[in-house]
Design an enzyme around this catalytic site. Structure first.
Site, PDB file in Angstrom:
ATOM      1  N   CYS A 135     -27.323 -71.396 -54.227  1.00 33.63           N
ATOM      2  CA  CYS A 135     -27.576 -72.393 -55.072  1.00 33.63           C
ATOM      3  C   CYS A 135     -28.989 -72.389 -55.685  1.00 33.63           C
ATOM      4  O   CYS A 135     -30.001 -72.862 -55.073  1.00 33.63           O
ATOM      5  CB  CYS A 135     -27.349 -73.692 -54.702  1.00 33.63           C
ATOM      6  SG  CYS A 135     -27.634 -75.173 -55.581  1.00 33.63           S
ATOM      7  N   CYS A 138     -30.519 -75.791 -56.299  1.00 33.47           N
ATOM      8  CA  CYS A 138     -31.008 -76.412 -54.713  1.00 33.47           C
ATOM      9  C   CYS A 138     -32.458 -75.906 -54.210  1.00 33.47           C
ATOM     10  O   CYS A 138     -33.103 -76.628 -53.957  1.00 33.47           O
ATOM     11  CB  CYS A 138     -30.107 -76.390 -53.631  1.00 33.47           C
ATOM     12  SG  CYS A 138     -28.405 -76.504 -54.256  1.00 33.47           S
ATOM     13  N   ASP A 139     -32.614 -74.707 -54.386  1.00 33.19           N
ATOM     14  CA  ASP A 139     -33.432 -73.830 -53.442  1.00 33.19           C
ATOM     15  C   ASP A 139     -34.732 -73.255 -54.570  1.00 33.19           C
ATOM     16  O   ASP A 139     -35.454 -72.763 -53.919  1.00 33.19           O
ATOM     17  CB  ASP A 139     -32.935 -72.657 -52.375  1.00 33.19           C
ATOM     18  CG  ASP A 139     -31.902 -73.523 -51.584  1.00 33.19           C
ATOM     19  OD1 ASP A 139     -32.111 -74.666 -51.373  1.00 33.19           O
ATOM     20  OD2 ASP A 139     -30.776 -72.985 -51.155  1.00 33.19           O
TER      21      ASP A 139
END
Ligand code: NDP
Length: 312
Positions: A135, A138-139
């Site tokens: 992701c 997300c990261d």
């Protein structure tokens, strides 16, 4: 086997399931939540979540899920660690079975999520959370100014590569074929971006690094006379080879779209079965964010409330 009755069965426990549980509990519906094999869902395998509103300093994925769960419990949700392996939605009450329970439910919210596909390399597990991610939203932030690779040639891979190209210094898009599967517009955006380097005809066979990922072992033109093995130094390795919605248990009753996601009516959460609703990634091929899943869980709870009051 114990038989229990509930006015609302929530299957699955990511942000969608827990939010549905918070709303239905506060509406005095008394939901039963069956958490599944991975309580908390995909967020429990991520590290810091910095884009969920309300946490100015960020929050770890597991902590966010614990908070949502605790909030549902506070309002009386009955949350059980179990797995629904069989359903019968052919008549009401709907039936769901786990190893220990037969559940008779007046309404159901399916929140079983989707699972990112992995290549199946042992190194993906070894470096999960240590440079391997599925992701970028997300990261990606953790790779500012660093070098990353994205695997895949579809729209998701291109979108992830473009997102990362605004953070990372260099992005390598590792594509197994000699062309991208993504839509033309995405292809052009990727190919036009100076710091995205597309590596066609390339497979990843391993990762290396002391503690964190430091590089990938690649093979170009595998199985041909031009086969070439080399190492690509990178700090992050992002999988974008598709997601698999977790719908196996429902396939017989619930209508899915051509990619396997549950079809919901318009902007709501109703499935083809009156009284069965779906929320979160299992019904959302497009956004797949914790906050959108939570929003959809809220919508499903309100849809259930309306449905149950119509039945009364
Ligand atoms: P896709 O199934 O479209 O693409 C998956 C990609 O991963 C393909 O390039 C495929 O390669 C590659 N792949 C699969 N398995 C492996 C493997 N084992 N090793 C290496 N590569 C592999 O998935 P997406 O998630 O990209 O998209 C899903 C759907 O969502 C699509 O319909 C897409 O259009 C849509 N979508 C739309 C977006 C938008 O419009 N903004 C954004 C994101 C998704 P190969 O081509 O060789 O099979």
């Amino acid at each position: 086997m114990e038989t229990i009755k509930t006015r609302c069965l929530i299957i699955g426990s990511g942000p969608a399931g827990y939010t549905a549980a918070i709303y239905t509990s506060r509406a005095n519906i008394g939901p039963l939540v069956i958490e599944g094999y991975q309580p908390g869902g995909q967020l429990t395998i991520t590290t810091d979540v910095e884009n969920f509103p309300g946490y100015p300093e960020g929050v770890s994925g597991p902590q966010l899920m614990d908070d949502l769960r605790a909030q549902a419990v506070r309002f009386g949700a009955d949350i059980r660690s179990d797995y629904v392996s069989e359903v019968d939605f052919s008549s009401r009450p709907f039936i769901a079975r786990t190893e220990k329970l037969e559940i008779l439910a007046d309404s159901v919210i399916i929140c079983t999520g989707a699972s990112a596909k992995y290549l199946g390399l042992d190194d993906e597990k070894k470096y999960n959370g240590l440079g391997v991610s599925a992701c970028a939203t997300c990261d990606g932030f953790f790779y500012r100014g660093k070098k990353v690779a994205v695997v895949g040639g579809g729209d998701t891979a291109c979108e992830e590569a473009l997102y990362l190209s605004n953070l990372a210094s260099e992005v390598y898009l590792i594509v197994r074929k000699d062309h991208l599967r993504a839509s033309k517009v995405m292809q052009h955006r990727v190919l036009d971006k100076e710091n995205i380097h597309v590596l066609f005809n390339t497979n990843t066979v391993g990762l290396y690094g002391a503690e964190f990922v430091e590089g990938a072992h690649l093979v170009e033109h595998v199985g041909t006379d031009n086969e070439r093995r080399y190492d690509l130094p990178i700090d992050g390795f992002f999988l974008a080879i598709g997601h698999k919605p977790n719908t196996e248990v429902f396939g017989e009753f619930i209508t899915l779209d051509h990619t396997g996601y549950i079809k919901v009516e318009g902007a709501g959460t109703a499935t083809n079965i009156h009284g069965v609703f779906a929320a979160g990634d299992v019904a959302d091929p497009t956004y797949r964010q914790a906050v959108t899943a939570a929003g959809m869980g809220c919508k499903a709870a309100l849809d259930v409330e309306r449905f149950l009051s119509e039945q009364a």
